[in-house]
Write a protein that holds these residues in place. Structure first.
Motif, PDB file in Angstrom:
ATOM      1  N   LYS A   1       0.813  -1.217   0.000  1.00 20.68           N
ATOM      2  CA  LYS A   1       0.000   0.000   0.000  1.00 20.68           C
ATOM      3  C   LYS A   1       0.848   1.270   0.000  1.00 20.68           C
ATOM      4  CE  LYS A   1      -3.922  -2.249   2.117  1.00 20.68           C
ATOM      5  NZ  LYS A   1      -4.709  -2.481   3.292  1.00 20.68           N
ATOM      6  N   HIS A   2       1.915   1.284   0.782  1.00 22.24           N
ATOM      7  CA  HIS A   2       2.799   2.458   0.838  1.00 22.24           C
ATOM      8  C   HIS A   2       3.366   2.748  -0.552  1.00 22.24           C
ATOM      9  CE1 HIS A   2       5.775   5.227   2.544  1.00 22.24           C
ATOM     10  NE2 HIS A   2       6.682   4.607   1.814  1.00 22.24           N
ATOM     11  N   LEU A   3       3.940   1.747  -1.177  1.00 20.53           N
ATOM     12  CA  LEU A   3       4.561   1.896  -2.493  1.00 20.53           C
ATOM     13  C   LEU A   3       3.541   2.327  -3.548  1.00 20.53           C
ATOM     14  CD1 LEU A   3       6.967   1.467  -4.447  1.00 20.53           C
ATOM     15  CD2 LEU A   3       6.297  -0.941  -4.552  1.00 20.53           C
ATOM     16  N   PHE A   4       2.414   1.615  -3.618  1.00 24.89           N
ATOM     17  CA  PHE A   4       1.447   1.895  -4.675  1.00 24.89           C
ATOM     18  C   PHE A   4       0.704   3.223  -4.465  1.00 24.89           C
ATOM     19  CE2 PHE A   4       1.507  -2.914  -5.224  1.00 24.89           C
ATOM     20  CZ  PHE A   4       2.437  -2.844  -6.257  1.00 24.89           C
ATOM     21  N   SER A   5       0.545   3.666  -3.222  1.00 27.05           N
ATOM     22  CA  SER A   5      -0.094   4.969  -3.000  1.00 27.05           C
ATOM     23  C   SER A   5       0.827   6.102  -3.445  1.00 27.05           C
ATOM     24  CB  SER A   5      -0.492   5.139  -1.530  1.00 27.05           C
ATOM     25  OG  SER A   5       0.651   5.198  -0.696  1.00 27.05           O
ATOM     26  N   ILE A   6       2.124   5.932  -3.279  1.00 30.22           N
ATOM     27  CA  ILE A   6       3.083   6.948  -3.741  1.00 30.22           C
ATOM     28  C   ILE A   6       3.133   6.953  -5.263  1.00 30.22           C
ATOM     29  CG2 ILE A   6       5.533   7.590  -3.765  1.00 30.22           C
ATOM     30  CD1 ILE A   6       5.607   6.442  -0.854  1.00 30.22           C
ATOM     31  N   GLU A   7       3.099   5.772  -5.871  1.00 30.70           N
ATOM     32  CA  GLU A   7       3.066   5.703  -7.329  1.00 30.70           C
ATOM     33  C   GLU A   7       1.853   6.435  -7.878  1.00 30.70           C
ATOM     34  OE1 GLU A   7       2.919   2.311 -10.816  1.00 30.70           O
ATOM     35  OE2 GLU A   7       1.643   2.115  -9.045  1.00 30.70           O
ATOM     36  N   ALA A   8       0.669   6.175  -7.297  1.00 26.32           N
ATOM     37  CA  ALA A   8      -0.560   6.828  -7.786  1.00 26.32           C
ATOM     38  C   ALA A   8      -0.467   8.348  -7.641  1.00 26.32           C
ATOM     39  CB  ALA A   8      -1.770   6.288  -7.002  1.00 26.32           C
ATOM     40  N   ALA A   9       0.057   8.810  -6.512  1.00 25.83           N
ATOM     41  CA  ALA A   9       0.191  10.259  -6.287  1.00 25.83           C
ATOM     42  C   ALA A   9       1.199  10.875  -7.257  1.00 25.83           C
ATOM     43  CB  ALA A   9       0.600  10.529  -4.840  1.00 25.83           C
ATOM     44  N   ALA A  10       2.302  10.176  -7.522  1.00 27.79           N
ATOM     45  CA  ALA A  10       3.322  10.702  -8.456  1.00 27.79           C
ATOM     46  C   ALA A  10       2.790  10.747  -9.883  1.00 27.79           C
ATOM     47  CB  ALA A  10       4.578   9.839  -8.372  1.00 27.79           C
ATOM     48  N   LEU A  11       2.091   9.707 -10.293  1.00 24.33           N
ATOM     49  CA  LEU A  11       1.539   9.692 -11.655  1.00 24.33           C
ATOM     50  C   LEU A  11       0.499  10.782 -11.822  1.00 24.33           C
ATOM     51  CD1 LEU A  11       1.321   5.851 -12.353  1.00 24.33           C
ATOM     52  CD2 LEU A  11       2.978   7.503 -13.254  1.00 24.33           C
ATOM     53  N   ALA A  12      -0.275  11.069 -10.798  1.00 30.02           N
ATOM     54  CA  ALA A  12      -1.256  12.158 -10.875  1.00 30.02           C
ATOM     55  C   ALA A  12      -0.571  13.502 -11.063  1.00 30.02           C
ATOM     56  CB  ALA A  12      -2.119  12.168  -9.617  1.00 30.02           C
ATOM     57  N   LEU A  13       0.624  13.640 -10.542  1.00 31.23           N
ATOM     58  CA  LEU A  13       1.369  14.908 -10.679  1.00 31.23           C
ATOM     59  C   LEU A  13       1.992  15.076 -12.053  1.00 31.23           C
ATOM     60  CD1 LEU A  13       3.273  15.007  -7.264  1.00 31.23           C
ATOM     61  CD2 LEU A  13       1.444  16.555  -8.007  1.00 31.23           C
ATOM     62  N   VAL A  14       2.456  13.979 -12.655  1.00 33.17           N
ATOM     63  CA  VAL A  14       3.226  14.098 -13.894  1.00 33.17           C
ATOM     64  C   VAL A  14       2.417  13.799 -15.165  1.00 33.17           C
ATOM     65  CG1 VAL A  14       5.413  13.651 -12.756  1.00 33.17           C
ATOM     66  CG2 VAL A  14       4.167  11.743 -13.751  1.00 33.17           C
ATOM     67  N   LEU A  15       1.231  13.219 -15.005  1.00 32.70           N
ATOM     68  CA  LEU A  15       0.439  12.906 -16.221  1.00 32.70           C
ATOM     69  C   LEU A  15      -0.624  13.948 -16.468  1.00 32.70           C
ATOM     70  CD1 LEU A  15       0.001   9.034 -15.942  1.00 32.70           C
ATOM     71  CD2 LEU A  15       1.627  10.326 -17.300  1.00 32.70           C
TER      72      LEU A  15
END
Length: 190
Positions: free
Chosen positions: A176-190
């Motif tokens: 959950k920690h890893l995938f929540s950061i991935e989702a937040a990062a992708l929301a910022l860059v896409l």
């Protein structure tokens, strides 16, 4: 006797990776096994001012935090013969000198049914390290990762390669920690 024959070889060694070592070990090894260790959780709480960031803008990379109920998936690499000294010399520079990690021996459990646990060396960044950043929300961690770059590349590459490893080799594991950061990062860059 030749000087190279007099060099004492270290015993075979397993090295456990849970961050960039899962896709980029950069040392010779005999074989690798996917599996996990118990008692630790992976967290993006360590700063990186060389590989994935700079002194002005440290990137965020993973470390392990003790948690009795947790387990962390990754890869164990078996190094043998002269590979042991070469690997330890390389990893000392990469993980200890440049990264501020310390070493510890842990019990690694291979994914394969019926395979016995084995002892493995792991690198862990602790909270007393000067570049340790500590906890933050997934959004704060993602924002930092999205804008940092170091000698090895962009910090977001590190995050995406780690999530890719987990999806390919450990699809049943929900980090959950890893995938929540991935989702937040992708929301910022896409």
């Amino acid at each position: 006797m030749r000087p190279e024959d007099m060099m004492q070889e270290l015993p075979d060694l397993w090295i456990f990776g849970y961050g960039s070592l899962v896709w980029k070990p950069d040392f010779k090894y005999k074989r690798r096994k996917v599996g996990y260790i118990r008692g630790y959780k992976r967290r993006f709480w360590h700063g990186d001012n060389f590989h994935r960031g700079s002194d002005k803008m440290p990137g965020r990379v993973v470390t392990l935090v003790e948690d009795h109920d947790a387990c962390t998936w990754g890869v164990a690499y078996e190094v043998t013969g002269t590979q042991v000294q070469e690997s330890l010399k390389y990893l000392n520079l990469r993980e200890v000198v440049l990264g501020g990690y310390v070493t510890k021996m842990v019990e690694f459990r291979p994914r394969e049914e019926g395979e016995a646990p084995l002892l493995a060396l792991v690198y862990i960044a602790t909270s007393d390290n000067p570049i340790y950043l500590g906890p933050a929300s997934p959004g704060e961690i993602a924002a930092q990762i999205a804008c940092c770059r170091g000698q090895t590349g962009h910090n977001i590459e590190y995050l995406l390669r780690l999530t890719e490893f987990m999806r390919l080799y450990c699809p049943e594991v929900e980090d959950k920690h890893l995938f929540s950061i991935e989702a937040a990062a992708l929301a910022l860059v896409l």
